[in-house]
Motif scaffolding. Structure first.
Motif, PDB file in Angstrom:
ATOM      1  N   HIS A 185      -2.908  18.636   3.669  1.00  0.00           N
ATOM      2  CA  HIS A 185      -2.741  17.395   4.428  1.00  0.00           C
ATOM      3  C   HIS A 185      -1.318  16.728   4.284  1.00  0.00           C
ATOM      4  O   HIS A 185      -1.028  16.193   3.127  1.00  0.00           O
ATOM      5  N   HIS A 186      -0.499  16.676   5.506  1.00  0.00           N
ATOM      6  CA  HIS A 186       1.054  16.239   5.245  1.00  0.00           C
ATOM      7  C   HIS A 186       0.996  14.692   5.386  1.00  0.00           C
ATOM      8  O   HIS A 186       0.430  14.200   6.224  1.00  0.00           O
ATOM      9  N   GLY A 187       1.638  14.038   4.740  1.00  0.00           N
ATOM     10  CA  GLY A 187       1.802  12.565   4.974  1.00  0.00           C
ATOM     11  C   GLY A 187       3.052  12.162   4.179  1.00  0.00           C
ATOM     12  O   GLY A 187       3.707  12.679   3.323  1.00  0.00           O
ATOM     13  N   ASP A 188       3.589  10.642   4.788  1.00  0.00           N
ATOM     14  CA  ASP A 188       4.590  10.073   4.262  1.00  0.00           C
ATOM     15  C   ASP A 188       4.343   9.266   2.814  1.00  0.00           C
ATOM     16  O   ASP A 188       5.148   9.091   2.163  1.00  0.00           O
ATOM     17  N   VAL A 189       2.973   8.795   2.837  1.00  0.00           N
ATOM     18  CA  VAL A 189       2.601   7.858   1.626  1.00  0.00           C
ATOM     19  C   VAL A 189       1.248   8.427   1.359  1.00  0.00           C
ATOM     20  O   VAL A 189       0.505   8.723   2.161  1.00  0.00           O
ATOM     21  N   VAL A 190       0.792   8.533   0.108  1.00  0.00           N
ATOM     22  CA  VAL A 190      -0.337   8.803  -0.487  1.00  0.00           C
ATOM     23  C   VAL A 190      -0.885   7.607  -1.459  1.00  0.00           C
ATOM     24  O   VAL A 190      -0.034   7.327  -2.097  1.00  0.00           O
ATOM     25  N   VAL A 191      -2.076   6.962  -1.122  1.00  0.00           N
ATOM     26  CA  VAL A 191      -2.580   6.133  -1.671  1.00  0.00           C
ATOM     27  C   VAL A 191      -3.842   6.598  -2.469  1.00  0.00           C
ATOM     28  O   VAL A 191      -4.695   6.900  -1.871  1.00  0.00           O
ATOM     29  N   VAL A 205      -2.311  13.803 -12.693  1.00  0.00           N
ATOM     30  CA  VAL A 205      -1.074  13.157 -11.942  1.00  0.00           C
ATOM     31  C   VAL A 205      -0.532  11.996 -12.743  1.00  0.00           C
ATOM     32  O   VAL A 205       0.695  11.849 -12.672  1.00  0.00           O
ATOM     33  N   VAL A 206      -1.437  11.283 -13.239  1.00  0.00           N
ATOM     34  CA  VAL A 206      -0.883   9.896 -13.773  1.00  0.00           C
ATOM     35  C   VAL A 206      -1.055   9.943 -15.350  1.00  0.00           C
ATOM     36  O   VAL A 206      -0.285   9.296 -15.934  1.00  0.00           O
ATOM     37  N   VAL A 345       3.842   8.303  -3.789  1.00  0.00           N
ATOM     38  CA  VAL A 345       2.245   8.370  -4.264  1.00  0.00           C
ATOM     39  C   VAL A 345       1.960   7.055  -5.106  1.00  0.00           C
ATOM     40  O   VAL A 345       2.623   6.830  -6.008  1.00  0.00           O
ATOM     41  N   TRP A 346       1.047   6.513  -4.626  1.00  0.00           N
ATOM     42  CA  TRP A 346       0.421   5.328  -5.525  1.00  0.00           C
ATOM     43  C   TRP A 346      -1.043   5.482  -6.058  1.00  0.00           C
ATOM     44  O   TRP A 346      -1.761   6.098  -5.189  1.00  0.00           O
ATOM     45  N   LEU A 347      -1.238   4.765  -7.058  1.00  0.00           N
ATOM     46  CA  LEU A 347      -2.656   4.528  -7.502  1.00  0.00           C
ATOM     47  C   LEU A 347      -2.856   3.293  -7.445  1.00  0.00           C
ATOM     48  O   LEU A 347      -2.218   2.552  -8.073  1.00  0.00           O
ATOM     49  N   VAL A 348      -4.237   3.055  -7.011  1.00  0.00           N
ATOM     50  CA  VAL A 348      -4.691   1.722  -6.990  1.00  0.00           C
ATOM     51  C   VAL A 348      -6.151   1.631  -7.278  1.00  0.00           C
ATOM     52  O   VAL A 348      -7.083   2.304  -6.878  1.00  0.00           O
ATOM     53  N   THR A 349      -6.185   1.064  -8.588  1.00  0.00           N
ATOM     54  CA  THR A 349      -7.719   0.984  -9.285  1.00  0.00           C
ATOM     55  C   THR A 349      -7.772  -0.071 -10.373  1.00  0.00           C
ATOM     56  O   THR A 349      -7.058  -0.857 -10.629  1.00  0.00           O
ATOM     57  N   GLY A 350      -9.166  -0.370 -10.721  1.00  0.00           N
ATOM     58  CA  GLY A 350      -9.420  -1.218 -11.935  1.00  0.00           C
ATOM     59  C   GLY A 350      -9.738  -2.818 -11.556  1.00  0.00           C
ATOM     60  O   GLY A 350      -9.324  -3.719 -12.241  1.00  0.00           O
ATOM     61  N   PRO A 351     -10.183  -3.040 -10.168  1.00  0.00           N
ATOM     62  CA  PRO A 351     -10.405  -4.218  -9.949  1.00  0.00           C
ATOM     63  C   PRO A 351     -11.602  -4.712 -10.467  1.00  0.00           C
ATOM     64  O   PRO A 351     -11.874  -5.898 -10.627  1.00  0.00           O
ATOM     65  N   GLY A 352     -12.495  -3.796 -11.161  1.00  0.00           N
ATOM     66  CA  GLY A 352     -13.622  -4.247 -11.983  1.00  0.00           C
ATOM     67  C   GLY A 352     -14.575  -4.822 -11.035  1.00  0.00           C
ATOM     68  O   GLY A 352     -14.995  -4.363  -9.783  1.00  0.00           O
TER      69      GLY A 352
END
Length: 372
Positions: A185-191, A205-206, A345-352
């Protein structure tokens, strides 16, 4: 741009919403047929009052406004500005409420201290013996089991959104992702909004991420025979939420120790009525892994007892019990862990436990930082 969102929970779906709103094409992948994590195993609370002063409160207030705006466009969310009551049953709890109502940010939070008669006028279903209640008019609620499907239905109507459930992402690069069917799956941004899934792809990855996993237990009852016009909390919530810290809370902790079962399971009572009339009741907090695979009955019995005391009558029959796991930043003063792991490529996690409340504003901030 073409934006790829990995994760079908509320945080991922709100990122998809932000991207589509800004004119981009979105593909959202979810490894399960439907989101099954903390996004559906929660109260559906948009909980503003208890947030820590500063960034956390600012994010929660912005998220509250965004939830209302989205709710106007997507009625299926079940958004309602119902507010909340924190029941005060002792002089020490009353002192905590009086202290926070006297602070400069009380109006911003929507705080007011109510007498018992005012409590019953606002929420007649609360018939237990109280000294009063802390009212937060800024709090709200949505329906967690239907919020993501309702948002996706609205996104699909845009013609710029694709939903791909049952796809586990196995590889990520600046050019896109590859799923477990071998499809690129091709894209300009991965979240990456993978919630409490911190191993596998995320670790590869991280590496290690500065978040921990937290386990909770909750339950739901048959419909209550009347409306519960606000969400409801007990005085133990003062011990849990940072907004209430101060000398009065110190005195409460010293003079009124928490019940042993509540302390052992880091419990507070939160009670929300669902659209069908049933009550969602919780919750516990467990931090030591490995987490048990089963649930314990004693915490449920304690929560049911406290809820019954506040309502002044037994709870309706419990029809569902569940456990869930969410990801929380190790630095609990941080609202979320947002990290660019490689270009695009961005990781968004941990809001609890803030995830349901803050997800619209977290997604907005991610979109701003990425430059969507």
């Amino acid at each position: 741009m073409r934006v790829l969102i990995v994760g079908g929970g509320v945080l991922g779906t709100m990122h998809a919403w932000q991207a589509v709103e800004r004119g981009h094409d979105v593909v959202q992948l979810e490894q399960q047929p439907e989101a099954r994590g903390a996004s559906v195993r929660n109260f559906g609370l948009v909980w503003v009052g208890g947030r820590a002063a500063g960034e956390e409160l600012s994010v929660a207030l912005r998220a509250r406004e965004l939830w209302e705006r989205v709710g106007e466009r997507v009625p299926g969310l079940g958004f309602r500005a119902n507010g909340s009551l924190t029941a005060l049953r002792t002089a020490a709890e009353l002192a905590v409420a009086a202290e926070v109502v006297a602070r400069p940010d009380a109006a911003e939070r929507g705080f007011a201290l109510l007498e018992p008669a005012e409590v019953r006028a606002l929420n007649p279903a609360v018939r237990g013996d109280l000294l009063g209640a802390l009212h937060c008019s800024r709090d709200a609620a949505v329906e967690p089991r239907v919020a993501q499907p309702a948002l996706r239905e609205a996104l699909l109507a845009s013609g710029r959104y694709t939903w791909l459930p049952g796809r586990e992402v196995r590889a990520v690069s600046a050019h896109g992702v590859r799923d477990d069917f071998g499809v690129e799956h091709h894209g300009d941004v991965v979240v990456l909004c993978t919630g409490a899934w911190l191993g596998g792809l995320v670790r590869e990855v991280v590496g290690e991420v500065p978040v921990r996993r937290v386990r909770l237990q909750m339950m739901q009852t048959e419909p209550l025979a009347e409306p519960l016009t606000t969400s409801l909390a007990d005085g133990d919530s003062f011990r849990y939420y940072p907004a209430y810290q101060g000398t009065a809370l110190d005195a409460l902790n010293a003079s009124q120790p928490q019940a042993e079962i509540a302390r052992e399971h880091a419990m507070q009572l939160l009670l929300v009525q669902r659209a069908d009339g049933g009550l969602t009741v919780g919750d516990t907090h467990g931090y030591a892994e490995p987490f048990p695979f089963d649930t314990e009955d004693d915490p449920y019995a304690h929560l049911a007892s406290v809820a019954s005391d506040l309502l002044g009558r037994p709870l309706p029959r419990v029809v569902r019990r569940w456990a869930g796991v969410y990801a929380q930043c190790l630095d609990t003063t941080r609202v979320v862990h947002r990290q660019q792991v490689e270009p695009g490529v961005w990781l968004v996690t941990g809001p609890g436990g803030r995830g349901m409340t803050c997800s619209p504003a977290i997604a907005f901030d991610t979109a701003e930082e990425i430059g969507l």
